[in-house]
Design a protein around this motif. Sequence first.
Motif, mmCIF file in Angstrom:
data_model
loop_
_atom_site.group_PDB
_atom_site.id
_atom_site.type_symbol
_atom_site.label_atom_id
_atom_site.label_comp_id
_atom_site.label_asym_id
_atom_site.label_seq_id
_atom_site.Cartn_x
_atom_site.Cartn_y
_atom_site.Cartn_z
ATOM 1 N N HIS A 48 21.233 23.824 -16.570
ATOM 2 C CA HIS A 48 20.300 24.775 -17.194
ATOM 3 C C HIS A 48 19.782 25.835 -16.219
ATOM 4 C CE1 HIS A 48 20.044 22.857 -21.133
ATOM 5 N NE2 HIS A 48 20.022 21.679 -20.521
ATOM 6 N N LYS A 49 20.215 25.746 -14.953
ATOM 7 C CA LYS A 49 19.804 26.712 -13.934
ATOM 8 C C LYS A 49 18.276 26.819 -13.868
ATOM 9 C CE LYS A 49 24.041 29.413 -14.517
ATOM 10 N NZ LYS A 49 24.648 30.726 -14.852
ATOM 11 N N CYS A 50 17.639 25.647 -13.757
ATOM 12 C CA CYS A 50 16.172 25.621 -13.724
ATOM 13 C C CYS A 50 15.695 24.698 -12.611
ATOM 14 C CB CYS A 50 15.606 25.194 -15.081
ATOM 15 S SG CYS A 50 16.140 23.550 -15.623
ATOM 16 N N VAL A 51 16.090 24.998 -11.389
ATOM 17 C CA VAL A 51 15.680 24.193 -10.237
ATOM 18 C C VAL A 51 14.281 24.614 -9.815
ATOM 19 C CG1 VAL A 51 16.215 23.512 -7.884
ATOM 20 C CG2 VAL A 51 18.069 23.990 -9.501
ATOM 21 N N SER A 52 13.328 23.698 -9.892
ATOM 22 C CA SER A 52 11.932 24.007 -9.580
ATOM 23 C C SER A 52 11.640 23.839 -8.096
ATOM 24 C CB SER A 52 11.001 23.091 -10.378
ATOM 25 O OG SER A 52 11.112 21.757 -9.900
ATOM 26 N N GLU A 53 10.485 24.357 -7.672
ATOM 27 C CA GLU A 53 10.076 24.213 -6.279
ATOM 28 C C GLU A 53 9.692 22.771 -5.954
ATOM 29 O OE1 GLU A 53 6.936 26.929 -5.516
ATOM 30 O OE2 GLU A 53 8.179 28.723 -5.743
ATOM 31 N N GLN A 54 9.254 22.017 -6.971
ATOM 32 C CA GLN A 54 8.785 20.664 -6.717
ATOM 33 C C GLN A 54 9.890 19.605 -6.774
ATOM 34 O OE1 GLN A 54 7.365 22.645 -9.088
ATOM 35 N NE2 GLN A 54 7.513 21.686 -11.100
ATOM 36 N N ILE A 55 11.122 20.014 -7.097
ATOM 37 C CA ILE A 55 12.184 19.017 -7.208
ATOM 38 C C ILE A 55 12.514 18.402 -5.849
ATOM 39 C CG2 ILE A 55 14.072 20.682 -6.950
ATOM 40 C CD1 ILE A 55 14.025 17.587 -9.261
ATOM 41 N N ALA A 56 12.465 19.202 -4.783
ATOM 42 C CA ALA A 56 12.774 18.672 -3.444
ATOM 43 C C ALA A 56 11.763 17.608 -3.013
ATOM 44 C CB ALA A 56 12.841 19.803 -2.418
ATOM 45 N N SER A 65 0.830 -1.201 0.000
ATOM 46 C CA SER A 65 0.000 0.000 0.000
ATOM 47 C C SER A 65 0.866 1.252 0.000
ATOM 48 C CB SER A 65 -0.918 0.004 1.227
ATOM 49 O OG SER A 65 -1.698 1.176 1.261
ATOM 50 N N GLU A 66 1.899 1.243 0.832
ATOM 51 C CA GLU A 66 2.802 2.396 0.897
ATOM 52 C C GLU A 66 3.534 2.575 -0.428
ATOM 53 O OE1 GLU A 66 6.523 4.154 3.571
ATOM 54 O OE2 GLU A 66 5.735 2.141 3.961
ATOM 55 N N ARG A 67 3.948 1.468 -1.020
ATOM 56 C CA ARG A 67 4.654 1.520 -2.305
ATOM 57 C C ARG A 67 3.755 2.119 -3.385
ATOM 58 N NH1 ARG A 67 5.572 -1.900 -6.783
ATOM 59 N NH2 ARG A 67 7.708 -1.733 -7.611
ATOM 60 N N ALA A 68 2.500 1.675 -3.429
ATOM 61 C CA ALA A 68 1.556 2.196 -4.421
ATOM 62 C C ALA A 68 1.331 3.690 -4.232
ATOM 63 C CB ALA A 68 0.237 1.438 -4.330
ATOM 64 N N ASN A 69 1.207 4.119 -2.978
ATOM 65 C CA ASN A 69 1.003 5.542 -2.695
ATOM 66 C C ASN A 69 2.204 6.373 -3.136
ATOM 67 O OD1 ASN A 69 -1.482 5.013 -1.585
ATOM 68 N ND2 ASN A 69 -0.758 5.016 0.537
ATOM 69 N N LEU A 70 3.397 5.848 -2.897
ATOM 70 C CA LEU A 70 4.606 6.569 -3.277
ATOM 71 C C LEU A 70 4.753 6.644 -4.798
ATOM 72 C CD1 LEU A 70 7.081 5.213 -0.591
ATOM 73 C CD2 LEU A 70 6.410 7.602 -0.898
ATOM 74 N N ILE A 71 4.426 5.558 -5.500
ATOM 75 C CA ILE A 71 4.491 5.574 -6.960
ATOM 76 C C ILE A 71 3.546 6.631 -7.515
ATOM 77 C CG2 ILE A 71 3.937 4.260 -9.050
ATOM 78 C CD1 ILE A 71 4.973 1.760 -7.624
ATOM 79 N N SER A 72 2.344 6.700 -6.935
ATOM 80 C CA SER A 72 1.371 7.693 -7.367
ATOM 81 C C SER A 72 1.880 9.111 -7.118
ATOM 82 C CB SER A 72 0.044 7.475 -6.628
ATOM 83 O OG SER A 72 -0.922 8.404 -7.038
ATOM 84 N N ALA A 73 2.455 9.336 -5.933
ATOM 85 C CA ALA A 73 2.984 10.663 -5.595
ATOM 86 C C ALA A 73 4.141 11.045 -6.514
ATOM 87 C CB ALA A 73 3.442 10.687 -4.132
ATOM 88 N N ILE A 74 4.991 10.077 -6.820
ATOM 89 C CA ILE A 74 6.124 10.337 -7.710
ATOM 90 C C ILE A 74 5.627 10.646 -9.116
ATOM 91 C CG2 ILE A 74 8.128 9.276 -8.835
ATOM 92 C CD1 ILE A 74 8.527 7.716 -6.146
ATOM 93 N N GLY A 75 4.590 9.934 -9.558
ATOM 94 C CA GLY A 75 4.016 10.192 -10.879
ATOM 95 C C GLY A 75 3.514 11.613 -11.015
ATOM 96 N N ILE A 76 2.827 12.105 -9.979
ATOM 97 C CA ILE A 76 2.326 13.485 -9.999
ATOM 98 C C ILE A 76 3.496 14.472 -9.975
ATOM 99 C CG2 ILE A 76 1.088 15.215 -8.624
ATOM 100 C CD1 ILE A 76 -0.859 13.034 -7.842
ATOM 101 N N ALA A 77 4.511 14.184 -9.156
ATOM 102 C CA ALA A 77 5.674 15.079 -9.067
ATOM 103 C C ALA A 77 6.424 15.138 -10.397
ATOM 104 C CB ALA A 77 6.605 14.610 -7.950
ATOM 105 N N VAL A 78 6.526 14.000 -11.078
ATOM 106 C CA VAL A 78 7.197 13.963 -12.383
ATOM 107 C C VAL A 78 6.407 14.786 -13.404
ATOM 108 C CG1 VAL A 78 7.707 12.472 -14.360
ATOM 109 C CG2 VAL A 78 8.463 11.808 -12.072
ATOM 110 N N ALA A 79 5.084 14.644 -13.375
ATOM 111 C CA ALA A 79 4.251 15.430 -14.299
ATOM 112 C C ALA A 79 4.420 16.933 -14.048
ATOM 113 C CB ALA A 79 2.782 15.037 -14.141
ATOM 114 N N GLU A 80 4.504 17.329 -12.778
ATOM 115 C CA GLU A 80 4.720 18.730 -12.425
ATOM 116 C C GLU A 80 6.079 19.212 -12.915
ATOM 117 O OE1 GLU A 80 2.818 21.119 -10.610
ATOM 118 O OE2 GLU A 80 1.308 19.759 -11.344
ATOM 119 N N GLU A 81 7.078 18.347 -12.763
ATOM 120 C CA GLU A 81 8.430 18.713 -13.187
ATOM 121 C C GLU A 81 8.491 18.874 -14.708
ATOM 122 O OE1 GLU A 81 12.399 19.763 -12.307
ATOM 123 O OE2 GLU A 81 10.616 19.533 -11.050
#
Length: 251
Positions: free
Chosen positions: A230-238, A164-180
């Motif tokens: 490229h000097k493009c560090v986003s707020e969502q990278i952390a 369950s934790e793994r699935a939640n983390l994959i989902s969160a990472i997917g959203i973060a990647v889309a934002e990036e």
Amino acid sequence: MTTVKQQVTVFLEKCEELKKCKFIMATTKIKDILKCIVNSPELYKLFDTVTKDFNYSEQKSKCLIYVDDGLINRYCVMLPQTVGQRLAFIFCLLVEFDRGTINFNDFLQLYFQEDGSYYASYQAFCRVVISSLQDMIKQVFKEQLYSGESADGGKPGVASSANSERANLISAIGIAVAEEKRFIAEQPMSKEDKEGGFKMLDELLNAVKYGNEPLIDALISGYNYFVLYHKCVSEQIAPLIESLAEYEKVL
């Protein structure tokens, strides 16, 4: 009667069809996505809820903007930050394309200027808008999608806490990647450099889905060099790096 998982899966497939179709078929595929929402009780309820008090006209003025910072001057799309508002905005935008109140071709050329071709503009639109829509739907329905809901609509079995934790983390990472990816798409760098960043992020997400820890580490290092160069560090990278670190703990 279809299960929630089946309804959401069909919707995600319709989004994939839109992303992969020929540009000339795009408006037809958008219509299919909207029909899918209407025909799915769970999706209809979700979009009815998020649009109920949503001020689309106000959000349009905030999301469809003109940027002129001395280095770049062009129109672009800045999606709302919250999941509810973002879902509502994308839904309303797709409805406008379907009704013809916004000409889809003109919209692409104005807000997704790439190399001047409709194909490149269309691909950029899919990366920023449709991929974001898919990732949010996966997040909203992550329990149903990853819990092993039975095909006959029965209650799913109790999954292990680790899964369950793994699935939640994959989902969160997917959203973060889309934002990036959305962030990179808006940066003043060459098309080739953007595509290089997109490829690293896509491969990173695939490595996460397959649990390939060595490849995850290699891609994180490569992407870290990319953003610093490229000097493009986003707020969502952390948050993305933190989620990846947490994910590697449960592998």
